[in-house]
Write a protein that holds these residues in place. Structure first.
Motif, PDB file in Angstrom:
ATOM      1  N   GLY A   1       0.849  -1.118  -0.002  1.00  0.00           N
ATOM      2  CA  GLY A   1       0.128   0.225  -0.106  1.00  0.00           C
ATOM      3  C   GLY A   1       0.870   1.210  -0.215  1.00  0.00           C
ATOM      4  N   CYS A   2       0.094   2.387  -0.302  1.00  0.00           N
ATOM      5  CA  CYS A   2       0.922   3.673  -0.264  1.00  0.00           C
ATOM      6  C   CYS A   2       0.147   4.718   0.109  1.00  0.00           C
ATOM      7  CB  CYS A   2       1.573   3.904  -1.922  1.00  0.00           C
ATOM      8  SG  CYS A   2       2.550   5.282  -1.999  1.00  0.00           S
ATOM      9  N   GLU A   3       0.763   5.733   0.793  1.00  0.00           N
ATOM     10  CA  GLU A   3      -0.086   6.831   1.149  1.00  0.00           C
ATOM     11  C   GLU A   3      -0.323   7.977   0.020  1.00  0.00           C
ATOM     12  OE1 GLU A   3       1.545   7.094   5.863  1.00  0.00           O
ATOM     13  OE2 GLU A   3       2.132   8.842   4.269  1.00  0.00           O
ATOM     14  N   ILE A   4      -1.479   8.186  -0.257  1.00  0.00           N
ATOM     15  CA  ILE A   4      -1.557   9.347  -1.204  1.00  0.00           C
ATOM     16  C   ILE A   4      -1.943  10.539  -0.644  1.00  0.00           C
ATOM     17  CG2 ILE A   4      -4.262   9.203  -0.979  1.00  0.00           C
ATOM     18  CD1 ILE A   4      -4.320   9.738  -4.125  1.00  0.00           C
ATOM     19  N   TYR A   5      -2.079  10.499   0.715  1.00  0.00           N
ATOM     20  CA  TYR A   5      -1.999  11.846   1.631  1.00  0.00           C
ATOM     21  C   TYR A   5      -1.476  11.604   2.888  1.00  0.00           C
ATOM     22  CZ  TYR A   5      -3.434  16.509   3.023  1.00  0.00           C
ATOM     23  OH  TYR A   5      -3.518  17.956   3.453  1.00  0.00           O
ATOM     24  N   ASN A   6      -0.653  12.517   3.522  1.00  0.00           N
ATOM     25  CA  ASN A   6      -0.135  12.535   4.758  1.00  0.00           C
ATOM     26  C   ASN A   6      -0.318  13.804   5.443  1.00  0.00           C
ATOM     27  OD1 ASN A   6       2.249  13.005   6.576  1.00  0.00           O
ATOM     28  ND2 ASN A   6       2.446  10.578   6.376  1.00  0.00           N
ATOM     29  N   THR A   7      -1.118  13.847   6.537  1.00  0.00           N
ATOM     30  CA  THR A   7      -1.345  15.169   7.116  1.00  0.00           C
ATOM     31  C   THR A   7      -0.288  15.989   7.475  1.00  0.00           C
ATOM     32  OG1 THR A   7      -3.721  13.955   7.791  1.00  0.00           O
ATOM     33  CG2 THR A   7      -2.981  16.114   8.793  1.00  0.00           C
ATOM     34  N   THR A   8       0.663  15.244   8.336  1.00  0.00           N
ATOM     35  CA  THR A   8       1.844  16.020   8.849  1.00  0.00           C
ATOM     36  C   THR A   8       2.752  16.492   7.885  1.00  0.00           C
ATOM     37  OG1 THR A   8       1.471  14.841  10.769  1.00  0.00           O
ATOM     38  CG2 THR A   8       3.614  15.821  10.527  1.00  0.00           C
ATOM     39  N   SER A   9       2.805  16.086   6.484  1.00  0.00           N
ATOM     40  CA  SER A   9       3.588  16.710   5.486  1.00  0.00           C
ATOM     41  C   SER A   9       2.943  17.781   5.008  1.00  0.00           C
ATOM     42  CB  SER A   9       3.460  15.516   4.417  1.00  0.00           C
ATOM     43  OG  SER A   9       4.276  14.327   4.814  1.00  0.00           O
ATOM     44  N   GLY A  10       1.692  18.419   5.360  1.00  0.00           N
ATOM     45  CA  GLY A  10       0.902  19.457   4.732  1.00  0.00           C
ATOM     46  C   GLY A  10       1.176  20.765   5.852  1.00  0.00           C
ATOM     47  N   LEU A  11       0.686  21.899   5.358  1.00  0.00           N
ATOM     48  CA  LEU A  11       0.642  22.934   6.253  1.00  0.00           C
ATOM     49  C   LEU A  11      -0.019  22.758   7.536  1.00  0.00           C
ATOM     50  CD1 LEU A  11       0.482  25.600   3.226  1.00  0.00           C
ATOM     51  CD2 LEU A  11       2.488  25.061   4.306  1.00  0.00           C
ATOM     52  N   PRO A  12       0.401  23.610   8.463  1.00  0.00           N
ATOM     53  CA  PRO A  12       1.539  24.496   8.591  1.00  0.00           C
ATOM     54  C   PRO A  12       2.807  23.553   9.138  1.00  0.00           C
ATOM     55  CG  PRO A  12       0.268  24.454  10.579  1.00  0.00           C
ATOM     56  CD  PRO A  12      -0.420  23.447   9.556  1.00  0.00           C
ATOM     57  N   TRP A  13       2.665  22.486   8.947  1.00  0.00           N
ATOM     58  CA  TRP A  13       4.037  21.733   9.672  1.00  0.00           C
ATOM     59  C   TRP A  13       5.069  21.422   8.673  1.00  0.00           C
ATOM     60  CZ3 TRP A  13      -1.249  19.804   9.577  1.00  0.00           C
ATOM     61  CH2 TRP A  13      -1.678  20.061  10.869  1.00  0.00           C
ATOM     62  N   ASN A  14       4.528  21.260   7.480  1.00  0.00           N
ATOM     63  CA  ASN A  14       5.630  20.861   6.304  1.00  0.00           C
ATOM     64  C   ASN A  14       5.078  21.166   4.959  1.00  0.00           C
ATOM     65  OD1 ASN A  14       7.769  19.148   5.261  1.00  0.00           O
ATOM     66  ND2 ASN A  14       8.014  18.353   7.510  1.00  0.00           N
ATOM     67  N   CYS A  15       5.310  20.183   3.930  1.00  0.00           N
ATOM     68  CA  CYS A  15       5.184  20.473   2.267  1.00  0.00           C
ATOM     69  C   CYS A  15       4.806  19.069   1.929  1.00  0.00           C
ATOM     70  CB  CYS A  15       6.385  21.156   1.754  1.00  0.00           C
ATOM     71  SG  CYS A  15       7.764  20.055   1.959  1.00  0.00           S
ATOM     72  N   ARG A  16       4.318  19.342   0.677  1.00  0.00           N
ATOM     73  CA  ARG A  16       4.113  17.798  -0.297  1.00  0.00           C
ATOM     74  C   ARG A  16       3.089  16.851   0.485  1.00  0.00           C
ATOM     75  NH1 ARG A  16       9.299  19.351  -1.798  1.00  0.00           N
ATOM     76  NH2 ARG A  16      10.238  17.447  -0.810  1.00  0.00           N
TER      77      ARG A  16
ATOM     78  N   GLY B   1       2.344   0.267 -14.722  1.00  0.00           N
ATOM     79  CA  GLY B   1       1.761  -1.022 -14.506  1.00  0.00           C
ATOM     80  C   GLY B   1       1.724  -1.397 -13.022  1.00  0.00           C
ATOM     81  N   HIS B   2       1.853  -0.465 -12.112  1.00  0.00           N
ATOM     82  CA  HIS B   2       1.769  -0.832 -10.694  1.00  0.00           C
ATOM     83  C   HIS B   2       0.637  -0.122 -10.282  1.00  0.00           C
ATOM     84  CE1 HIS B   2       5.820  -2.746 -10.515  1.00  0.00           C
ATOM     85  NE2 HIS B   2       6.068  -1.756 -11.504  1.00  0.00           N
ATOM     86  N   TYR B   3      -0.468  -0.739  -9.581  1.00  0.00           N
ATOM     87  CA  TYR B   3      -1.640  -0.472  -9.067  1.00  0.00           C
ATOM     88  C   TYR B   3      -1.470  -0.275  -7.483  1.00  0.00           C
ATOM     89  CZ  TYR B   3      -2.636  -0.654 -13.992  1.00  0.00           C
ATOM     90  OH  TYR B   3      -2.714  -0.856 -15.511  1.00  0.00           O
ATOM     91  N   LEU B   4      -0.966   0.679  -6.906  1.00  0.00           N
ATOM     92  CA  LEU B   4      -0.721   0.746  -5.583  1.00  0.00           C
ATOM     93  C   LEU B   4      -2.140   0.917  -4.837  1.00  0.00           C
ATOM     94  CD1 LEU B   4       2.424   2.548  -5.194  1.00  0.00           C
ATOM     95  CD2 LEU B   4       2.350   0.173  -5.045  1.00  0.00           C
ATOM     96  N   PRO B   5      -2.395   0.156  -3.730  1.00  0.00           N
ATOM     97  CA  PRO B   5      -3.539   0.328  -2.950  1.00  0.00           C
ATOM     98  C   PRO B   5      -3.126   1.707  -2.254  1.00  0.00           C
ATOM     99  CG  PRO B   5      -2.893  -1.872  -2.678  1.00  0.00           C
ATOM    100  CD  PRO B   5      -2.000  -1.242  -3.467  1.00  0.00           C
ATOM    101  N   CYS B   6      -4.495   2.554  -2.279  1.00  0.00           N
ATOM    102  CA  CYS B   6      -4.377   3.952  -1.821  1.00  0.00           C
ATOM    103  C   CYS B   6      -4.946   4.169  -0.353  1.00  0.00           C
ATOM    104  CB  CYS B   6      -5.253   4.613  -2.650  1.00  0.00           C
ATOM    105  SG  CYS B   6      -5.358   6.429  -2.574  1.00  0.00           S
ATOM    106  N   MET B   7      -3.535   4.874   0.465  1.00  0.00           N
ATOM    107  CA  MET B   7      -4.171   5.068   1.881  1.00  0.00           C
ATOM    108  C   MET B   7      -3.764   6.397   2.209  1.00  0.00           C
ATOM    109  SD  MET B   7      -2.293   1.788   3.458  1.00  0.00           S
ATOM    110  CE  MET B   7      -2.922   0.019   3.630  1.00  0.00           C
ATOM    111  N   ALA B   8      -4.462   6.888   3.399  1.00  0.00           N
ATOM    112  CA  ALA B   8      -4.061   8.114   3.841  1.00  0.00           C
ATOM    113  C   ALA B   8      -3.930   7.858   5.311  1.00  0.00           C
ATOM    114  CB  ALA B   8      -5.285   9.048   3.704  1.00  0.00           C
ATOM    115  N   ALA B   9      -2.973   8.680   5.991  1.00  0.00           N
ATOM    116  CA  ALA B   9      -2.680   8.661   7.593  1.00  0.00           C
ATOM    117  C   ALA B   9      -2.312  10.186   7.826  1.00  0.00           C
ATOM    118  CB  ALA B   9      -1.351   7.942   7.356  1.00  0.00           C
ATOM    119  N   ASP B  10      -2.459  10.269   9.172  1.00  0.00           N
ATOM    120  CA  ASP B  10      -2.158  11.525   9.879  1.00  0.00           C
ATOM    121  C   ASP B  10      -0.419  11.582  10.097  1.00  0.00           C
ATOM    122  OD1 ASP B  10      -4.494  12.575   9.969  1.00  0.00           O
ATOM    123  OD2 ASP B  10      -4.921  11.549  11.874  1.00  0.00           O
TER     124      ASP B  10
END
Length: 224
Positions: free
Chosen positions: A69-84, A98-107
């Motif tokens: 699996g892979c994170e499509i969104y990571n909260t702490t990587s966002g503002l105001p703490w970080n970037c991207r 050709g790689h269809y990664l399962p899509c996850m989100a995490a804080d």
């Protein structure tokens, strides 16, 4: 665990492990593949964290075997703490390879100043137990969200999304132009997309009136 050898900087999360993997932090020669393999050796699930934040290249990640699996969104990587915090383009590039990664989100909460309880996965588990949740994750019965609840149906070349009220539903594919790609309005609860002959994958993103997003997994299409 983290890998910082020449292949890139990878943060890989292991969940569901039956015991600690045989890994030493910052050990010489510690590779991303070694981390993935050791997580699997103790029956764990290996998740690639925040690839956009780490500037992981799809062409390099595609050389790894066994990412669950892979994170499509990571909260702490966002503002105001970080970037991207958002890695959607990385998922699209991986799909092109050709790689269809399962899509996850995490804080990935570090600060607890608003970076907690924001991004997560909704799991379709048979029972509310550790074993039930892990079984559903292994079977890819989940989606990533910050609030929107939705389901995706694909039938006869049409992708349909049924959702709690949102303002945006966008279908991401590898076709440059598609007229029905975006549905925007107030209290949208359904949207459809006609799969194009040039599509090889489809994924869906949603956003509600408060800016909370939802992200589907990647669906291969037009595969023979």
């Amino acid at each position: 665990m983290g890998s910082t050898v020449q292949e890139g900087i990878y943060h890989i999360v292991g969940i569901g492990m039956e015991k600690a993997p045989a890994l030493t932090k910052r050990a010489p020669g510690l590779s991303a593949q070694k981390i993935i393999d050791e997580i699997h050796n103790v029956n764990g699930i290996a998740i690639l964290a925040h690839p956009a934040w780490s500037l992981d290249r799809a062409s390099e990640v595609a050389k790894l075997y066994g990412i669950d699996g892979c994170e499509i969104y990571n909260t702490t990587s966002g503002l105001p703490w970080n970037c991207r915090p958002y890695s959607g383009v990385f998922f699209d590039e991986m799909a092109l390879l050709g790689h269809y990664l399962p899509c996850m989100a995490a804080d990935d909460a570090h600060h607890y100043t608003g970076d907690e309880t924001r991004s997560y996965i909704m799991v379709q588990a048979d029972e509310l137990t550790r074993e039930g949740v892990l079984a559903a994750i292994r079977a890819n019965r989940f989606y990533a969200t910050q609030g929107p609840n939705f389901r995706v149906e694909i039938e006869n070349g049409t992708v349909t999304v049924h959702t709690s009220p949102v303002q945006e539903v966008v279908f991401f594919t590898d076709t440059v132009w598609a007229g029905d790609r975006a549905t925007v309005g107030e209290n949208v609860t359904e949207a459809t997309y006609k799969v194009q002959p040039t599509d090889t994958f489809v994924r869906v993103e949603l956003k509600d009136k408060d800016g909370n997003c939802g992200w589907s997994g990647i669906y291969p299409v037009n595969k023979k």
